[in-house]
Design a protein around this motif. Structure first.
Motif, PDB file in Angstrom:
ATOM      1  N   ALA A 144       3.522  31.442   1.908  1.00  0.00           N
ATOM      2  CA  ALA A 144       2.506  30.754   1.111  1.00  0.00           C
ATOM      3  C   ALA A 144       2.975  29.340   0.774  1.00  0.00           C
ATOM      4  O   ALA A 144       2.191  28.392   0.747  1.00  0.00           O
ATOM      5  CB  ALA A 144       2.207  31.542  -0.165  1.00  0.00           C
ATOM      6  N   HIS A 145       4.288  29.202   0.528  1.00  0.00           N
ATOM      7  CA  HIS A 145       4.866  27.882   0.291  1.00  0.00           C
ATOM      8  C   HIS A 145       4.782  27.025   1.557  1.00  0.00           C
ATOM      9  O   HIS A 145       4.464  25.830   1.487  1.00  0.00           O
ATOM     10  CB  HIS A 145       6.325  28.036  -0.146  1.00  0.00           C
ATOM     11  N   VAL A 146       5.018  27.632   2.716  1.00  0.00           N
ATOM     12  CA  VAL A 146       4.945  26.910   3.979  1.00  0.00           C
ATOM     13  C   VAL A 146       3.518  26.422   4.244  1.00  0.00           C
ATOM     14  O   VAL A 146       3.294  25.301   4.723  1.00  0.00           O
ATOM     15  CB  VAL A 146       5.450  27.795   5.135  1.00  0.00           C
ATOM     16  N   ASP A 147       2.543  27.266   3.921  1.00  0.00           N
ATOM     17  CA  ASP A 147       1.146  26.923   4.182  1.00  0.00           C
ATOM     18  C   ASP A 147       0.687  25.710   3.376  1.00  0.00           C
ATOM     19  O   ASP A 147      -0.295  25.052   3.745  1.00  0.00           O
ATOM     20  CB  ASP A 147       0.236  28.113   3.879  1.00  0.00           C
ATOM     21  N   LYS A 148       1.360  25.415   2.283  1.00  0.00           N
ATOM     22  CA  LYS A 148       0.988  24.238   1.494  1.00  0.00           C
ATOM     23  C   LYS A 148       1.300  22.942   2.241  1.00  0.00           C
ATOM     24  O   LYS A 148       0.726  21.895   1.946  1.00  0.00           O
ATOM     25  CB  LYS A 148       1.730  24.239   0.157  1.00  0.00           C
ATOM     26  N   PRO A 203       0.832  -1.210   0.000  1.00  0.00           N
ATOM     27  CA  PRO A 203       0.000   0.000   0.000  1.00  0.00           C
ATOM     28  C   PRO A 203       0.866   1.259   0.000  1.00  0.00           C
ATOM     29  O   PRO A 203       2.054   1.229   0.318  1.00  0.00           O
ATOM     30  CB  PRO A 203      -0.795  -0.124   1.300  1.00  0.00           C
ATOM     31  N   THR A 204       0.253   2.373  -0.369  1.00  0.00           N
ATOM     32  CA  THR A 204       0.921   3.667  -0.360  1.00  0.00           C
ATOM     33  C   THR A 204       0.609   4.385   0.945  1.00  0.00           C
ATOM     34  O   THR A 204      -0.547   4.463   1.353  1.00  0.00           O
ATOM     35  CB  THR A 204       0.458   4.528  -1.543  1.00  0.00           C
ATOM     36  N   ILE A 205       1.646   4.903   1.585  1.00  0.00           N
ATOM     37  CA  ILE A 205       1.492   5.655   2.824  1.00  0.00           C
ATOM     38  C   ILE A 205       1.755   7.123   2.525  1.00  0.00           C
ATOM     39  O   ILE A 205       2.825   7.477   2.026  1.00  0.00           O
ATOM     40  CB  ILE A 205       2.455   5.167   3.910  1.00  0.00           C
ATOM     41  N   SER A 206       0.784   7.975   2.798  1.00  0.00           N
ATOM     42  CA  SER A 206       0.932   9.414   2.586  1.00  0.00           C
ATOM     43  C   SER A 206       0.872  10.134   3.927  1.00  0.00           C
ATOM     44  O   SER A 206      -0.032   9.880   4.726  1.00  0.00           O
ATOM     45  CB  SER A 206      -0.170   9.948   1.661  1.00  0.00           C
ATOM     46  N   VAL A 207       1.831  11.023   4.153  1.00  0.00           N
ATOM     47  CA  VAL A 207       1.889  11.809   5.387  1.00  0.00           C
ATOM     48  C   VAL A 207       1.981  13.280   5.016  1.00  0.00           C
ATOM     49  O   VAL A 207       2.764  13.661   4.143  1.00  0.00           O
ATOM     50  CB  VAL A 207       3.103  11.408   6.249  1.00  0.00           C
ATOM     51  N   LYS A 208       1.175  14.106   5.668  1.00  0.00           N
ATOM     52  CA  LYS A 208       1.151  15.523   5.361  1.00  0.00           C
ATOM     53  C   LYS A 208       1.138  16.328   6.650  1.00  0.00           C
ATOM     54  O   LYS A 208       0.549  15.916   7.646  1.00  0.00           O
ATOM     55  CB  LYS A 208      -0.077  15.884   4.515  1.00  0.00           C
TER      56      LYS A 208
END
Length: 329
Positions: free
Chosen positions: A281-285, A73-78
């Motif tokens: 703005a880049h950080v907020d992404k 499976p793919t694990i995505s972390v944000k």
């Protein structure tokens, strides 16, 4: 005249010299000269003994979903990790003096370069930070889920809601991003995506052992990610580098703002000079890490979990007694 003798092949396995004792009493016999006879009727053919054969191999224990162990499976972390702001130093004043000597075009060009470096530095720091944060958080979740396998907790998490209630009580690390999310996604044909942090509704219809496997997969993926990024040793260095670059970017922005106040007629484009706001703005992404979990590594990562078993003096709620029908009673 003696008929020609047909030599019989040797048996594939020898069970002793007096193998004739194992024959059925009414089985056909040889005529003493080694001549072969017609094969015996089918009802006399030896039948395999199931006890002499190896058990049928099963890829998954009964009740486990096949796509948990056999599919990667793919694990995505944000998340959006915060950066500790360093105190002002004399070095920042020296940097500002360097920018006052630049003309407008040179200053703008330097600002664009510094913005690009700041975004890259934040991404490098953020990936290390989010991998470590997710690893530490997932370890606590996996340890809690593993409690259902411990000898002291047999039957404790027989229902998914009991396990999910225990998982919801886990507190994330104090420095964890407020928007931390961990998702496990299975490949075709179903493309099922389940949120592990925060706990998603998709977990409610899963068996406790399935939930346990999900967290071990995610934990293993983030352990590998953190190791490959050298996050444990390199996080502080990455943050220091980011702060140095960010201090320079702020100095450039301050110089541009002061020039705009001194010379309102200077042809500045607002989109070109808002370097600091473009950085945030880049950080907020946020930072997103996506990684395939290797099912072959599952036993290795499972063995690294400490498996803290809850205190048996505080058992969870007992299962309700089944309601018997008059016939069953």
């Amino acid at each position: 005249m003696v008929p020609p003798i047909t030599q019989l092949p040797l048996p594939a396995q020898s069970f002793g010299t007096d193998w004739s004792a194992d024959r059925a009493p009414d089985s056909p016999v040889f005529n003493g000269r080694g001549a072969s006879l017609a094969p015996p009727p089918r009802q006399y053919m030896a039948q395999p003994n199931p006890s002499n054969h190896a058990p049928v191999h099963m890829d998954q224990p009964p009740g486990f979903p096949g796509n948990v162990m056999s599919v990667d499976p793919t694990i995505s972390v944000k998340g959006s990790p915060e950066v500790a702001q360093p105190p002002k130093t004399e070095e920042s004043k020296k940097t500002k003096e360097d920018f006052t000597a630049l003309n407008t075009n040179e200053l703008l060009y330097r600002g664009k370069q510094q913005l690009d470096e700041a975004e890259k530095a934040y991404t490098a720091f953020g990936e290390k930070n989010i991998a470590l944060t997710a690893r530490n958080a997932l370890e606590a979740f996996a340890e809690c889920a593993m409690a259902l396998k411990g000898s002291a907790s047999v039957g404790w998490y027989q229902r998914p809601d009991m396990l999910l209630n225990a998982l919801r009580k886990i507190e994330l690390p104090p420095d964890a991003p407020k928007d931390l999310t961990v998702t496990i996604t299975f490949p075709p044909p179903n493309h099922e995506a389940i949120s592990l942090i925060p706990l998603g509704a998709g977990l409610e219809n899963k068996k406790p052992m399935e939930i346990y496997h999900y967290y071990v997969h995610a934990l293993g993926a983030m352990k590998n990610q953190a190791r490959e990024l050298n996050a444990d040793q390199g996080l502080a260095q990455a943050e220091a580098k980011l702060n140095d670059i960010l201090e320079t970017l702020k100095a450039i922005q301050k110089e541009i703002n002061e020039r705009k106040q001194r010379n309102p007629q200077e042809p500045y484009s607002s989109s070109d000079v808002q370097f600091e706001s473009r950085y945030y703005a880049h950080v907020d992404k946020g930072i997103t890490i996506t990684r395939l979990a290797n099912g072959q590594e599952f036993p290795f990562h499972e063995s690294t979990i400490k498996g803290k078993v809850p205190d048996p003096t505080t058992p969870p709620e007992e299962l309700p007694a089944p309601t018997l029908t008059p016939e069953e009673a």
